[in-house]
Design an enzyme around this catalytic site. Sequence first.
Site, PDB file in Angstrom:
ATOM      1  N   GLY A  12      23.993  44.191  36.391  1.00 17.28           N
ATOM      2  CA  GLY A  12      23.317  45.125  37.291  1.00 17.28           C
ATOM      3  C   GLY A  12      22.105  44.584  38.024  1.00 17.28           C
ATOM      4  CG  ASN A  14      23.812  42.423  43.655  1.00 13.10           C
ATOM      5  OD1 ASN A  14      23.333  42.150  44.756  1.00 13.10           O
ATOM      6  ND2 ASN A  14      24.505  41.551  42.938  1.00 13.10           N
ATOM      7  CG  MET A  93      33.490  43.194  37.474  1.00 17.14           C
ATOM      8  SD  MET A  93      33.606  42.379  39.098  1.00 17.14           S
ATOM      9  CE  MET A  93      32.341  41.131  38.929  1.00 17.14           C
ATOM     10  CG  HIS A 111      34.159  39.088  47.034  1.00 19.70           C
ATOM     11  ND1 HIS A 111      34.697  39.449  45.811  1.00 19.70           N
ATOM     12  CD2 HIS A 111      34.756  37.912  47.369  1.00 19.70           C
ATOM     13  CE1 HIS A 111      35.581  38.536  45.433  1.00 19.70           C
ATOM     14  NE2 HIS A 111      35.635  37.601  46.362  1.00 19.70           N
TER      15      HIS A 111
HETATM   16  C1  GAR Z   1      27.749  39.816  41.918  1.00 18.11           C
HETATM   17  O1  GAR Z   1      27.648  38.430  42.111  1.00 18.11           O
HETATM   18  C2  GAR Z   1      28.816  40.390  42.822  1.00 18.11           C
HETATM   19  O2  GAR Z   1      28.921  39.744  44.047  1.00 18.11           O
HETATM   20  C3  GAR Z   1      30.050  40.191  42.000  1.00 18.11           C
HETATM   21  O3  GAR Z   1      29.654  40.510  40.692  1.00 18.11           O
HETATM   22  C4  GAR Z   1      28.288  40.122  40.513  1.00 18.11           C
HETATM   23  C5  GAR Z   1      27.546  41.244  39.825  1.00 18.11           C
HETATM   24  O4  GAR Z   1      26.284  40.829  39.407  1.00 18.11           O
HETATM   25  N1  GAR Z   1      31.112  41.036  42.437  1.00 18.11           N
HETATM   26  C6  GAR Z   1      32.395  40.665  42.489  1.00 18.11           C
HETATM   27  O5  GAR Z   1      32.783  39.581  42.119  1.00 18.11           O
HETATM   28  C7  GAR Z   1      33.342  41.712  43.045  1.00 18.11           C
HETATM   29  N2  GAR Z   1      34.633  41.179  43.276  1.00 18.11           N
HETATM   30  P1  GAR Z   1      25.174  41.890  38.992  1.00 18.11           P
HETATM   31  O6  GAR Z   1      25.805  42.811  37.950  1.00 18.11           O
HETATM   32  O7  GAR Z   1      24.082  41.081  38.392  1.00 18.11           O
HETATM   33  O8  GAR Z   1      24.757  42.624  40.212  1.00 18.11           O
END
Ligand code: GAR
Length: 197
Positions: A12, A14, A93, A111
């Site tokens: 989390g 982002n 996910m 992404h």
């Molecule tokens: C992020 O890097 C996002 O781009 C990726 O998951 C990560 C989540 O990180 N998303 C994908 O790969 C979607 N296909 P976070 O939980 O620290 O935000």
Amino acid sequence: MKRIVILFSGNGTNLENIIQQLHKKNFDGMEIEVVGAICNKSDAFGLKRAEKFGVQTFVIEHKKFTNREKFDEKLVEQIHSLNTDLVVLAGFMRILSPIFTQNISSVINIHPSILPLFKGEKAMEKSFESPMKIAGVTVHFVNEQLDGGEIISQMAIEKFDDEEFESFQKRMQELEYEIYPKAIIKVLKDGQVFHNK
Ligand code: GAR
């Protein structure tokens, strides 16, 4: 007032960055509120991040549902009850079924690749391992194709020959923290909906 909900599955970062940069802030007369954070895992660290800012959290565990459609029905119900202007996927996910995409009109995702390259899982690793000299991140509208909706914005970085994965990942995440809040503001300002068709 524009109401957004964030869907996530894990760490989390982002989610936290979006809350920090946008929640209860005003952008040229447009105030944004993060009205909820929905997670499909009860032990996700991101839940604590959201709670720290007083953002209401909802855990909807996919494993408790017999199939993808039933899980998506519950997600849709929860999102509708929050009366949102925009659904923001941030490390969520799960592959979304038509139950979700046909009932939620405005959904965006981030992404970690230069789409349409490296769709699906492990995009960060694929971006790192590819022979390309650049890598980047994409914000896009969500449709029924995995990582397939219309592109909203992209940013790229140069790859360094001797760089370790951890350092590369950190630079990619910095891009995400920069691009995603800006894209959210843009989409809310443009008032774009029905881009998931
Ligand atoms: C992020 O890097 C996002 O781009 C990726 O998951 C990560 C989540 O990180 N998303 C994908 O790969 C979607 N296909 P976070 O939980 O620290 O935000």
